[in-house]
Design an enzyme around this catalytic site. Structure first.
Site, mmCIF file in Angstrom:
data_model
loop_
_atom_site.group_PDB
_atom_site.id
_atom_site.type_symbol
_atom_site.label_atom_id
_atom_site.label_comp_id
_atom_site.label_asym_id
_atom_site.label_seq_id
_atom_site.Cartn_x
_atom_site.Cartn_y
_atom_site.Cartn_z
ATOM 1 N N LYS A 14 0.826 -1.216 0.000
ATOM 2 C CA LYS A 14 0.000 0.000 0.000
ATOM 3 C C LYS A 14 0.857 1.260 0.000
ATOM 4 C CE LYS A 14 -2.322 -0.221 3.750
ATOM 5 N NZ LYS A 14 -1.616 -1.293 4.409
ATOM 6 N N ARG A 89 -10.231 2.334 9.567
ATOM 7 C CA ARG A 89 -10.008 0.922 9.883
ATOM 8 C C ARG A 89 -11.232 0.287 10.542
ATOM 9 N NH1 ARG A 89 -4.016 -0.349 10.546
ATOM 10 N NH2 ARG A 89 -3.241 0.720 8.733
ATOM 11 N N ARG A 128 11.409 -7.426 5.163
ATOM 12 C CA ARG A 128 11.503 -5.997 5.468
ATOM 13 C C ARG A 128 12.137 -5.790 6.841
ATOM 14 N NH1 ARG A 128 6.149 -2.314 5.869
ATOM 15 N NH2 ARG A 128 6.037 -3.202 7.956
ATOM 16 N N ARG A 134 12.887 -2.531 11.492
ATOM 17 C CA ARG A 134 11.640 -2.144 12.162
ATOM 18 C C ARG A 134 11.353 -3.110 13.299
ATOM 19 N NH1 ARG A 134 6.716 -0.294 8.445
ATOM 20 N NH2 ARG A 134 5.698 -0.936 10.361
ATOM 21 N N ARG A 145 -1.162 -8.753 13.248
ATOM 22 C CA ARG A 145 -1.645 -7.636 12.410
ATOM 23 C C ARG A 145 -2.496 -8.153 11.254
ATOM 24 N NH1 ARG A 145 3.745 -4.809 12.405
ATOM 25 N NH2 ARG A 145 3.780 -5.301 10.200
#
Length: 189
Positions: A14, A89, A128, A134, A145
């Site tokens: 996204k 959301r 990632r 992260r 998630r």
């Protein structure tokens, strides 16, 4: 003027696609995730509150998010269009967004959902995590998630009922996915 909403699970691309499309259309890419991360890195009160939720893979509470989005959509650069990423959301946030847009005299042109298989998403996010460092990209948090994202199914139904939902296959290289998005939004291409 183009007013778009991007949806899709974490890792679907996204952010990448939203940034590319927003640049192409000359509109701001408004990402709640980026806003939250900026506040976290700056150590603001909002950032500290947001981080406690983000680290667990949960959504930041509506009252914080709604106020932030209302302020951002009211900024001058969003008056000629925007690409909203990561909000709404919940169905309550859909209602809030409808109210914000009504106040601004605007409406959404389309809602783009980028669709990707869940195992592909987990693999992408673990890669990632290795490259970006992260802290919120552990396998446990990623899987959580994904489950939390499934709670957005009612939103997709609302936007489908309004005739705004466009689903795009998110598998493939960035250019291929971008081409699919543009083909699904002929007025944007």
């Amino acid at each position: 003027m183009t007013r778009l909403l991007f949806m899709g699970p974490p890792g679907a691309g996204k952010g990448t696609q939203a940034t590319l499309l927003a640049d192409k259309l000359g509109i701001p890419h408004i990402s709640t995730g980026d806003i939250f991360r900026a506040n976290v890195s700056q150590g603001t009160e909002l950032g500290l509150k947001a981080q406690s939720y983000m680290d667990k893979g949960e959504y930041v509470p509506d009252e914080i998010t709604n106020a932030m989005v209302r302020d951002r959509l009211g900024e001058p650069d969003a008056r000629t269009g925007f690409l909203l990423d990561g909000y709404p959301r919940t169905v309550d946030q859909v209602d809030t967004l409808d109210g914000i847009l009504d106040e601004l005299g605007e409406k959404l042109d389309a809602v783009v959902e980028i669709v990707v298989d869940s195992e592909e998403l987990i693999s992408r996010l673990l890669k990632r995590a290795e490259t970006s460092g992260r802290t919120d990209d552990t396998e446990e948090v990623i899987r959580h998630r994904q489950e939390v994202y499934e709670q957005t199914t009612p939103l997709l139904a609302v936007y489908a009922e309004r005739g705004l939902l466009v689903q795009v296959d998110g598998i493939g290289d960035v250019d291929d996915v971008q081409a699919r998005i543009l083909a699904a939004l002929p007025h944007a291409g």
